[in-house]
Design a protein around this motif. Structure first.
Motif, PDB file in Angstrom:
ATOM      1  N   CYS A 189      -1.145  -9.879  -6.579  1.00  0.00           N
ATOM      2  CA  CYS A 189      -2.096  -9.133  -7.135  1.00  0.00           C
ATOM      3  C   CYS A 189      -3.379  -9.759  -7.342  1.00  0.00           C
ATOM      4  O   CYS A 189      -3.510 -10.935  -7.813  1.00  0.00           O
ATOM      5  CB  CYS A 189      -1.335  -8.510  -8.514  1.00  0.00           C
ATOM      6  N   PRO A 190      -4.581  -8.931  -7.073  1.00  0.00           N
ATOM      7  CA  PRO A 190      -5.964  -9.389  -7.094  1.00  0.00           C
ATOM      8  C   PRO A 190      -6.397  -9.872  -8.559  1.00  0.00           C
ATOM      9  O   PRO A 190      -7.041 -10.995  -8.735  1.00  0.00           O
ATOM     10  CB  PRO A 190      -6.772  -8.441  -6.396  1.00  0.00           C
ATOM     11  N   VAL A 214      -3.859  -7.830  -0.200  1.00  0.00           N
ATOM     12  CA  VAL A 214      -3.712  -6.985  -1.369  1.00  0.00           C
ATOM     13  C   VAL A 214      -4.892  -6.701  -2.039  1.00  0.00           C
ATOM     14  O   VAL A 214      -5.576  -7.697  -2.260  1.00  0.00           O
ATOM     15  CB  VAL A 214      -2.636  -7.645  -2.219  1.00  0.00           C
ATOM     16  N   GLU A 215      -5.449  -5.403  -2.153  1.00  0.00           N
ATOM     17  CA  GLU A 215      -6.707  -5.059  -2.507  1.00  0.00           C
ATOM     18  C   GLU A 215      -6.228  -4.073  -3.639  1.00  0.00           C
ATOM     19  O   GLU A 215      -5.567  -3.267  -3.893  1.00  0.00           O
ATOM     20  CB  GLU A 215      -7.500  -4.117  -1.495  1.00  0.00           C
ATOM     21  N   LEU A 216      -7.405  -4.128  -4.533  1.00  0.00           N
ATOM     22  CA  LEU A 216      -7.355  -3.069  -5.553  1.00  0.00           C
ATOM     23  C   LEU A 216      -7.909  -1.637  -4.955  1.00  0.00           C
ATOM     24  O   LEU A 216      -9.199  -1.751  -4.452  1.00  0.00           O
ATOM     25  CB  LEU A 216      -8.342  -3.450  -6.868  1.00  0.00           C
ATOM     26  N   VAL A 265      -1.630  -2.389   0.057  1.00  0.00           N
ATOM     27  CA  VAL A 265      -1.205  -3.690   0.705  1.00  0.00           C
ATOM     28  C   VAL A 265      -1.084  -3.450   2.263  1.00  0.00           C
ATOM     29  O   VAL A 265      -0.697  -2.672   2.697  1.00  0.00           O
ATOM     30  CB  VAL A 265       0.369  -3.935   0.127  1.00  0.00           C
ATOM     31  N   GLN A 270      -2.503  -1.452 -11.949  1.00  0.00           N
ATOM     32  CA  GLN A 270      -3.418  -0.978 -10.957  1.00  0.00           C
ATOM     33  C   GLN A 270      -2.725  -0.726  -9.610  1.00  0.00           C
ATOM     34  O   GLN A 270      -1.696  -0.799  -9.294  1.00  0.00           O
ATOM     35  CB  GLN A 270      -4.391  -2.449 -10.653  1.00  0.00           C
ATOM     36  N   TRP A 271      -3.536   0.271  -8.980  1.00  0.00           N
ATOM     37  CA  TRP A 271      -2.887   0.716  -7.695  1.00  0.00           C
ATOM     38  C   TRP A 271      -3.417  -0.336  -6.669  1.00  0.00           C
ATOM     39  O   TRP A 271      -4.691  -0.793  -6.802  1.00  0.00           O
ATOM     40  CB  TRP A 271      -3.275   2.096  -7.076  1.00  0.00           C
ATOM     41  N   LEU A 272      -2.494  -0.751  -5.789  1.00  0.00           N
ATOM     42  CA  LEU A 272      -2.855  -1.823  -4.736  1.00  0.00           C
ATOM     43  C   LEU A 272      -2.577  -1.038  -3.288  1.00  0.00           C
ATOM     44  O   LEU A 272      -1.665  -0.541  -3.091  1.00  0.00           O
ATOM     45  CB  LEU A 272      -1.845  -2.927  -5.011  1.00  0.00           C
ATOM     46  N   ARG A 330      -7.612  -4.366 -15.830  1.00  0.00           N
ATOM     47  CA  ARG A 330      -9.075  -4.256 -15.162  1.00  0.00           C
ATOM     48  C   ARG A 330     -10.219  -3.642 -16.151  1.00  0.00           C
ATOM     49  O   ARG A 330      -9.855  -2.424 -16.577  1.00  0.00           O
ATOM     50  CB  ARG A 330      -8.800  -3.408 -13.867  1.00  0.00           C
ATOM     51  N   TYR A 336       2.235   0.192  -6.858  1.00  0.00           N
ATOM     52  CA  TYR A 336       1.726   0.369  -8.042  1.00  0.00           C
ATOM     53  C   TYR A 336       2.072  -1.011  -9.079  1.00  0.00           C
ATOM     54  O   TYR A 336       3.283  -1.177  -9.035  1.00  0.00           O
ATOM     55  CB  TYR A 336       2.179   1.488  -8.939  1.00  0.00           C
ATOM     56  N   HIS A 337       1.312  -1.589  -9.627  1.00  0.00           N
ATOM     57  CA  HIS A 337       1.910  -2.779 -10.117  1.00  0.00           C
ATOM     58  C   HIS A 337       2.147  -2.390 -11.940  1.00  0.00           C
ATOM     59  O   HIS A 337       1.468  -2.751 -12.740  1.00  0.00           O
ATOM     60  CB  HIS A 337       0.715  -3.846 -10.492  1.00  0.00           C
TER      61      HIS A 337
END
Lengths: 87, 182
Positions: free
Chosen positions: A5-6, A79-81, A67, A63-65, B74, A56-57
């Motif tokens: 996870c970023p 893996v990006e936000l 992948v 946060q939505w990721l 965030r 989804y973390h």
């Protein structure tokens, strides 16, 4: 399986909820052709190889990721936000 | 309206000492959620400066004289231990009654957490001043490293007793195992 996870760093798969293909990020315009909506709602690729999907973390930063992973080798290459991406 | 009696989430639960760890309810004072607006960071920084704080980096908290700002997502943080000053650039909401805070301390604390949290929380990997959002079994929690042998675990108030039970059970299991060895 672990996702990096970023925000939270490397985390166990149990912390994430799988949603579906990246296609969900590309919602057609309201007045788009029915074909575009058909594609958005129903048509999915089933690749043997690189695929991009949404996770989804839920037990972490919520946060939505997005992948990027390989369904053959199970390699996870990015893996990006989703939120950062939209900026 | 009758006078209501304010009770903490774990009222009546006395501190437990087992397996080299101590479990107790922590008093952190007011808890305020600070959710930064897009482009609000600058204005917020000004407000936080007035109480000697800056917005924390991900997975970190900053403490000044009993006041803390704890990263918890965030562009989102909890301000604890202080009634917040006027803060611009963020959505500010009181969360004091929504959370229960458990203090887990002592040399055995890290082993207790190891039974419940699937993360490396040893001092080398999780030093003082760090915070994680992580599951305690299946409960969402915010875990702070407040000292070499001290943690604080924030859970939703509705789950306070479950969290207490989980930690207590883990402490009992560790104590039983230690008793078998000796």
């Amino acid at each position: 399986m672990r996702l990096k996870c970023p925000l939270c760093g490397e985390r166990d798969r149990r912390e994430f909820h799988y949603y579906g293909a990246e296609d969900y990020l590309h919602r057609p315009e309201v007045d788009a052709e029915p074909a575009a909506w058909d594609n958005y709602l129903h048509l999915r690729d089933n690749p043997a190889g690189m695929t991009r999907d949404l996770w989804y973390h839920e037990a972490g930063c919520a946060q939505w990721l997005l992948v990027t992973r390989n369904t053959v080798t199970h390699e996870i290459s990015a893996v990006e936000l989703v939120a950062e991406r939209a900026k | 309206m009758p006078e209501l009696i304010a009770k903490s989430a774990l009222e009546g639960f006395s501190a437990q000492h087992l397996a080299g760890a101590t479990l107790a309810e922590a008093e952190v004072g007011p808890i305020t959620s600070v959710a930064v607006y897009p482009d609000g960071a600058k204005a917020l920084a000004k407000g936080l400066k007035s109480i000697g704080l800056t917005f924390p980096a991900p997975n970190a908290f900053i403490e000044k004289k009993g006041t803390r700002i704890v990263w918890n997502g965030r562009d989102q943080a909890f301000l604890t231990g202080v009634v917040p000053p006027t803060l611009e650039g963020a959505a500010v909401s009181d969360q004091t009654d929504g959370w229960a805070v458990l203090a887990l301390g002592g040399p055995g604390a890290v082993d207790v957490l190891a039974r419940l949290v699937p993360l490396d929380l040893r001092l080398s990997a999780f030093p003082v001043g760090r915070v994680v959002r992580a599951p305690v079994n299946h409960m969402n929690a915010v875990i702070l490293r407040t000292g070499d042998y001290a943690f604080e675990v924030m859970v939703f108030r509705s789950m306070a007793r479950t969290a207490w039970h989980e930690f207590e059970a883990a402490m009992q299991a560790l104590a039983a195992r230690a008793a078998m060895k000796s």
